[in-house]
Scaffold this motif. Structure first.
Motif, short mmCIF file in Angstrom:
data_model
loop_
_atom_site.label_atom_id
_atom_site.label_comp_id
_atom_site.label_asym_id
_atom_site.label_seq_id
_atom_site.Cartn_x
_atom_site.Cartn_y
_atom_site.Cartn_z
N GLY A 489 2.00 -33.42 2.62
CA GLY A 489 3.27 -34.03 1.98
C GLY A 489 4.30 -33.68 2.88
O GLY A 489 5.05 -33.49 2.03
N LYS A 500 4.20 -36.37 -3.21
CA LYS A 500 4.32 -35.02 -3.99
C LYS A 500 5.69 -35.41 -4.75
O LYS A 500 5.66 -34.60 -5.72
CB LYS A 500 4.80 -34.17 -2.89
CG LYS A 500 4.72 -32.72 -3.02
CD LYS A 500 4.42 -31.93 -1.66
CE LYS A 500 5.70 -31.81 -1.01
NZ LYS A 500 5.76 -31.24 0.10
N VAL A 501 6.60 -35.98 -4.28
CA VAL A 501 8.10 -36.02 -5.12
C VAL A 501 7.74 -36.72 -6.16
O VAL A 501 8.06 -36.11 -7.54
CB VAL A 501 9.25 -36.84 -4.07
CG1 VAL A 501 10.33 -36.95 -5.00
CG2 VAL A 501 9.56 -36.09 -2.88
N ALA A 502 6.89 -37.63 -6.34
CA ALA A 502 6.52 -38.33 -7.73
C ALA A 502 5.86 -37.22 -8.75
O ALA A 502 6.23 -37.39 -9.90
CB ALA A 502 5.75 -39.55 -7.27
N VAL A 504 6.06 -34.04 -8.61
CA VAL A 504 6.79 -32.99 -9.14
C VAL A 504 7.81 -33.53 -10.34
O VAL A 504 8.04 -33.15 -11.24
CB VAL A 504 7.54 -32.54 -8.02
CG1 VAL A 504 8.75 -31.73 -8.50
CG2 VAL A 504 6.41 -31.48 -7.21
N ARG A 505 8.21 -34.82 -9.88
CA ARG A 505 9.26 -35.52 -10.79
C ARG A 505 8.74 -35.66 -12.21
O ARG A 505 9.24 -35.64 -12.98
CB ARG A 505 9.81 -37.00 -10.23
CG ARG A 505 10.47 -37.87 -10.85
CD ARG A 505 11.92 -37.33 -10.96
NE ARG A 505 12.68 -37.99 -11.79
CZ ARG A 505 13.24 -38.95 -11.86
NH1 ARG A 505 13.39 -39.76 -10.73
NH2 ARG A 505 14.14 -39.36 -12.80
N VAL A 508 8.24 -32.52 -13.77
CA VAL A 508 9.57 -32.10 -14.52
C VAL A 508 10.04 -32.77 -15.69
O VAL A 508 10.65 -32.18 -16.72
CB VAL A 508 10.64 -31.77 -13.33
CG1 VAL A 508 12.01 -31.63 -13.96
CG2 VAL A 508 10.24 -30.92 -12.43
N ASP A 509 9.81 -34.14 -15.43
CA ASP A 509 10.40 -34.90 -16.54
C ASP A 509 9.45 -34.67 -17.96
O ASP A 509 10.14 -34.98 -18.90
CB ASP A 509 10.36 -36.17 -16.22
CG ASP A 509 11.53 -36.64 -15.30
OD1 ASP A 509 12.58 -35.99 -14.93
OD2 ASP A 509 11.68 -37.87 -14.59
N ALA A 516 4.93 -27.92 -12.37
CA ALA A 516 5.69 -28.40 -11.24
C ALA A 516 5.66 -27.39 -10.01
O ALA A 516 5.21 -27.37 -8.72
CB ALA A 516 6.76 -28.99 -11.26
N VAL A 517 6.09 -26.17 -10.59
CA VAL A 517 6.14 -24.76 -9.63
C VAL A 517 4.99 -24.57 -9.05
O VAL A 517 4.81 -24.38 -7.86
CB VAL A 517 6.93 -23.73 -10.28
CG1 VAL A 517 6.72 -22.42 -9.43
CG2 VAL A 517 8.21 -24.04 -10.79
N ALA A 520 4.16 -27.02 -6.49
CA ALA A 520 4.75 -26.63 -5.19
C ALA A 520 4.13 -25.58 -4.42
O ALA A 520 4.23 -25.73 -3.33
CB ALA A 520 6.23 -26.44 -5.64
N ILE A 521 3.70 -24.48 -5.21
CA ILE A 521 3.36 -23.29 -4.50
C ILE A 521 2.14 -23.85 -3.74
O ILE A 521 1.70 -23.14 -2.58
CB ILE A 521 3.36 -22.05 -5.43
CG1 ILE A 521 4.64 -21.81 -5.66
CG2 ILE A 521 2.28 -20.90 -4.76
CD1 ILE A 521 4.68 -20.53 -6.83
N ALA A 523 1.41 -26.62 -2.63
CA ALA A 523 1.77 -27.47 -1.54
C ALA A 523 1.69 -26.50 -0.40
O ALA A 523 1.35 -26.76 0.87
CB ALA A 523 2.76 -28.11 -1.83
N VAL A 524 2.37 -25.14 -0.55
CA VAL A 524 2.76 -24.30 0.60
C VAL A 524 1.42 -23.71 1.14
O VAL A 524 1.14 -23.92 2.11
CB VAL A 524 3.58 -23.04 -0.05
CG1 VAL A 524 3.86 -22.29 1.35
CG2 VAL A 524 4.77 -23.62 -0.33
N LEU A 527 -0.48 -26.52 3.14
CA LEU A 527 0.12 -26.54 4.31
C LEU A 527 -0.58 -25.74 5.54
O LEU A 527 -0.70 -26.01 6.65
CB LEU A 527 1.58 -26.45 4.58
CG LEU A 527 2.25 -26.80 5.79
CD1 LEU A 527 2.03 -28.24 6.17
CD2 LEU A 527 3.89 -26.18 5.90
#
Lengths: 581, 491
Positions: A489, A500-502, A504-505, A508-509, A516-517, A520-521, A523-524, A527
């Protein structure tokens, strides 16, 4: 167990049904145009078989099959009749048809040397190669035809829905419904199959069966995209998966046959169990609602289901989703994936991680949004838990992998977690499909790069085998690197970033910021291993020279990279395609 | 915008050109063109109308890109971003020029130049983006190229350092993503021009601000999220350190000022004391750790933590003076630390060690180098008349002006931190330039400065002096924008 008498105007409301209903009584309406891609897919499967049967077998071979001794673990022996020469692990010799093998495998890697030394028939080389490749060619043309017809169908829909196999007096119960999004998904299956067939040039399997099974699996996918009741859904999904059991084990070289066999058996056992689970779930849903068609199930579950039946409906929903989760390799039904991917021929692994996963996403998405939208209080948490488990376990285990294909397998488990997470919130279906499209592109590009590097007959190898690849094959290294960055991502794999943005979006919506968090974590964590794999490509000592991949692999790789870049810089195209209807 | 296209084209050319030197020259030319393109930006800027929106870009480009993600390709430059844009273009140009002269091991300088240019595209994009999602895209663009620079051309411990850098900063940026998306989802638009000044709900503001602040704090880096920084700076090649310290860290402070404060002003007000406390702690911790450092690059890296503490303190006061301090501090730190890292790299390349204990008596053998080092150190400790002074002084003034016992204490603590900075930098100078010459210094490879080094460093020296005498160079263009931003917070 009753059906509501209210007239429903939903996505299935269609002129065919309205016109037919004037006659009254029982009827079955089949819109053959809606079924065109499915017809084409099934027809292709038949044609592939015919093409394989037409293949002229050199008479000399038929009379005197020679025994070829296997030496050094390299065998390029080829069965005279299709598939009969499949090697068993216990054998050190197999029946072989040297004159067939000689010009055959244009495998760029190792392996063809043994065959070449075995037979002299260089004069008929081009013709024999054509006949050997014919099933693959027919399959590819058919897959393309499926994609084109689906696109044509989609463009002609103009916002309507085409249906087939409609029945029932009161409710519009259609078993097959094609909307714009379904045509997109059908086209996607066609294109994935086309790409995998292109990557399969010189694969270590009898081409006739190989192409037939792949196309049969595609047929399942095409039908799945249009499925509109639970039974069609499960049958289509099984049609998609069933050929894969055989494909995974379909190898001729004995030194890898044990692994393939293990992979196929693991895959089969887990799959059968999960199918049983989802069938049980569907049965319970039917018991609670009295319906199997999506539209009817939805209306019934919207209306007040008998409170006494609620636990049954809930249990059915959870079981159904759990069974379907197997197809996307969601935890806890994930253990088959790494073994299977690593044991299967590389193009089959590519197909498994893309088409099979796509099928699972479609099935879960249809069940959640079309059949059981009223049950979000059950499906939402179930899928959220599945998603968290899947992405976390997938990423953590991927950290420790040292084999390329296993790393991709575990990473694709984690990716499935992100997709399931999107499905857990209302309105996430389009994003889940969109993410899947991006993922499929990137995953195919990654596998394509690996196949281009290792040859379709080889396995994925260890990560260390790719050290310094950039100096030996800069283009392939850059493609794999781009695909890995995209899966992580991050730019320059910008398609993955938007995916990824989509996700998370939409989370959140959908008031699921905690999810989402977690995404996100994860994703780290992801990586960490993507960057490890990518670093190896660009650093380290350079090994020996690589051979050139066959032109189909090169072409497929080029097109996939181009498609990935286009999707990266114009992601709106992808979002438009899947949000279409 | 020409600004982004030129370095991107330059990066591709530099990577594709077969010949190494030709590739490096092509990249440098692209960097030069980009730098020249930044200069005329203030021309044609409109005058701000008080009744207008709070953020008025001088120039802008606005094209729809991905409607379903509310992503528009919206770039623009204003007084807050302009100094940073120029700084980025300048430092990249100097780094590319420096690479012409000297390529760190293992060679392949054209790839290094190409990566530097990609990083420039990302950083410029961050400073120019007026769309939150676009901002994030550029924010992420920097990550992998910087990883490649550290992992490809760095020192012995580069793998670990690069991995730390990339994972830590990605953690920051994914939290940033969640924060940004929260804002976009609540507001229904990602456009910064519209968002600056609209009031979101308090709950949303707090959730967004916390996520954004953590994300930017990792990048800045704010104590206690700074642990990636020393390793990354120490192991990175000279040009990598310069870019990293000079402009990459500014993405964090700029983002905090422009996005976090601009979009969630109420939450910023609520969280300001916490942020200020962390900033003051960073100043002190940075200073104390620096006193105990024995490696020259590591010392400079930790000094960055302290200096960015001042910048963050300035932002946390939410006063116009504080914002001004942050702006000047950002630019000054970019110039001074850029120069310091260039010098430290030059020393290490010549002496083959960065240990303070093994360096000494540099003044005897390499007077030019030690003189410049002295100049940069004195600038860094905030001597009046040089660039470093204004940011620190204004930040302390802003803290005191905010009033209240708490802020007074923070101001005093920060002042004490400034004294600490003087202590550790003078210690650095004493250990390296004075005293008897150590064996490593006596065996210096080429004690004289080369022409390329002088060309690369002269602009930095001149600008440090110029900014020290005329802080209005930065304050002038930024004043209107800062007032407008303060207007948003104070409303």
């Amino acid at each position: 167990m009753r059906l509501p008498s209210t007239h429903c105007t939903g996505w299935w409301a269609d002129e065919h049904w309205v016109r037919a209903s004037a006659d009254g009584g029982w009827w079955v309406v089949i819109d053959h145009v809606a079924l065109l891609p499915a017809y084409l897919a099934a027809g292709t499967a038949v044609l592939v078989l015919v093409a394989d049967l037409l293949k002229p077998v050199p008479p000399a071979v038929r009379e005197t099959p020679r025994r070829v001794t296997v030496r050094g673990g390299v065998l390029a022996g080829v069965g005279a009749a299709t598939g009969t020469g499949r090697a068993l692990p216990s054998q050190s010799t197999v029946d072989a048809a040297p004159s067939d093998a000689a010009p055959s495998d244009a495998a760029p890697s190792d392996g063809s040397a043994g065959g070449r030394s075995a037979g002299p028939a260089a004069d008929a080389g081009g013709v024999a190669l054509f006949w050997r490749r014919l099933p693959l060619i027919v399959g590819a043309v058919g897959a393309l035809a499926v994609a084109v017809s689906a696109a044509w169908l989609g463009l002609g829909l103009d916002g309507r829905v085409r249906t087939a196999f409609c029945g029932g007096a009161e409710a519009p119960d259609c078993s097959f419904a094609v909307d714009a999004r379904a045509t997109t998904l059908m086209a996607a299956f066609g294109l994935i199959t086309l790409a995998v067939l292109a990557l399969s040039a010189g694969v270590d399997a009898p081409p006739g069966e190989y192409a037939f099974l792949l196309v049969a699996s595609m047929t399942g996918g095409v039908v799945l995209a249009g499925a509109a009741d639970l039974i069609t859904l499960i049958v289509a999904l099984e049609t998609l998966t069933l050929p894969l059991y055989v494909l995974v084990g379909l190898r001729r070289r004995p030194e890898r046959a044990v692994e393939s066999g293990q992979a196929a058996v693991t895959f089969l056992v887990v799959s059968v169990i999960s199918t049983a689970i989802s069938l049980l779930g569907a049965a319970l849903v039917y018991a609670a609602t009295g319906a199997i068609h999506f539209g009817a199930v939805r209306m019934v579950s919207n209306a007040v289901v008998d409170p006494a039946l609620r636990p049954i409906a809930t249990a059915g929903t959870v079981l159904l989703l759990a069974g379907l989760a197997f197809k996307v390799a969601a935890v806890p039904l994930h253990a088959w994936a790494p073994t299977t991917y690593d044991g299967a021929p590389l193009p089959v692994a590519a197909y498994l991680s893309t088409a099979s996963k796509f099928g699972g996403v479609i099935a879960i998405g249809y069940v959640v949004t079309k059949a059981l939208p009223a049950a979000t209080d059950v499906t939402g948490p179930t899928l959220a838990v599945l998603a968290v488990l899947t992405m976390t376990v997938g990423n953590l285990v991927a950290l420790r992998q040292t084999r390329m294909v296993r790393l991709l397998a575990w990473s694709s488990i984690a990716q499935a977690g992100y997709i399931v997470a999107a499905l857990a919130v209302p309105g996430g279906l389009a994003v889940a499909f969109g993410y899947t499209v991006f993922f499929v592109l990137l995953e195919l590009a990654a596998f394509g790069g690996i196949i281009g590097t290792r040859g379709p007959g080889a396995d994925g190898g260890n990560l260390d085998d790719y050290a310094g690849l950039v100096r030996r094959a800069p283009a392939r290294a850059v493609v794999i690197g781009l695909a890995l960055a995209g899966l992580a991502g991050l730019p320059p794999g910008i398609a993955g970033l938007f995916a990824k943005v989509a996700v998370v979006r939409v989370l959140v919506d959908g008031d699921a910021t905690w999810l989402a968090v977690v995404v996100a974590i994860n994703a780290v964590i992801g990586l960490a291993y993507y960057v490890r794999a990518a670093r190896i490509l660009f650093t380290g000592p350079s090994g020996g020279r690589l051979e050139r991949p066959s032109w189909t692999v090169a072409a497929a790789l080029t097109l996939l990279t181009a498609a990935g870049l286009v999707a990266g810089f114009a992601p709106q195209l992808v979002f438009d395609l899947v949000v279409w209807s | 915008m020409v600004l982004l296209v030129v370095p991107a084209v330059g990066a591709v050319t530099a990577a594709l050109v077969r010949h190494d030197l030709a590739g490096r020259i092509a990249g440098t030319v692209a960097a030069a063109v980009a730098f020249l393109a930044t200069l005329p930006l203030p021309i044609g800027r409109g005058t701000r109308v008080d009744t207008g929106p709070a953020l008025v870009p001088w120039h802008q480009v606005d094209v729809a890109w991905v409607p379903s993600l509310d992503l528009r390709f919206h770039l623009g430059v204003d007084g807050i971003s302009y100094p940073l844009v120029v700084l980025t273009a300048l430092l990249t140009l100097l780094c590319c020029g420096y690479t012409l002269w000297r390529v760190p091991d293992p060679g392949r300088g054209r790839l290094l130049v190409a990566l530097l240019l990609i990083i420039e595209v990302g950083i410029l994009g961050v400073f120019l983006a007026l769309d939150l999602i676009l901002f994030f895209v550029f924010f992420e663009l920097v990550l992998l190229p910087m990883y490649a620079v550290i992992a490809g051309w760095g020192g012995p411990g580069r793998r670990r350092a690069a991995r730390m850098f990339v994972l830590y900063t990605l953690l920051g940026s994914v939290l940033l993503l969640v924060g940004l998306v929260t804002v976009v989802g609540a507001a229904g638009t990602a456009d910064l021009v519209q968002l600056t000044g609209t009031r979101l709900g308090t709950g949303t503001q707090y959730a967004a601000f916390v996520l954004l602040a953590i994300g930017f704090a990792v990048k800045s880096p704010l104590w206690p999220l700074h642990t990636w920084l020393p390793d990354a700076h120490t192991e990175a090649p000279t040009v990598g350190s310069v870019i990293l310290a000079g402009v990459l860290l500014k993405m964090g402070t700029y983002g905090l000022l422009r996005v976090a404060v601009g979009v969630a002003p109420d939450a910023a007000q609520g969280a300001a004391p916490v942020l200020g406390g962390f900033a003051a702690a960073a100043i002190i911790v940075g200073g104390l750790v620096c006193l105990a450092q024995n490696e020259v690059k590591r010392l400079i890296a930790y000094s960055s933590v302290g200096h960015m503490g001042f910048v963050l303190l300035g932002i946390a006061t939410l006063q116009p003076v504080g914002f001004q301090a942050a702006l000047v501090g950002n630019v000054a730190h970019g110039l001074i630390t850029g120069l310091l890292f260039f010098l430290a790299g030059a020393v290490k390349d010549r002496a083959h060690t960065g240990e303070l204990a093994k360096l000494g008596g540099l003044r005897e053998t390499a007077p030019g180098l030690s003189g410049l080092l002295g100049f940069a150190a004195v600038a860094s400790l905030g001597l009046p008349g040089l660039a470093g002074f204004w940011g620190e002084a204004f930040a302390i003034v802003a803290a005191l002006r905010t009033g209240g016992a708490y802020w007074n204490v923070l101001g005093v603590v920060a002042a004490f931190g400034a004294a600490l900075a003087a202590a550790y930098l003078l210690r650095l100078l004493r250990r390296t330039t004075h005293g008897p010459a150590s064996p490593a210094v006596l065996a210096l490879d080429g004690p004289r400065l080369s022409a390329a080094e002088l060309v690369a460093w002269a602009p930095l020296v001149l600008l440090i002096v110029a900014l020290g005498l005329l802080p209005a160079l930065v304050l002038g263009p930024g004043a209107a924008a800062v007032d407008a931003l303060h207007g948003v917070v104070g409303r």
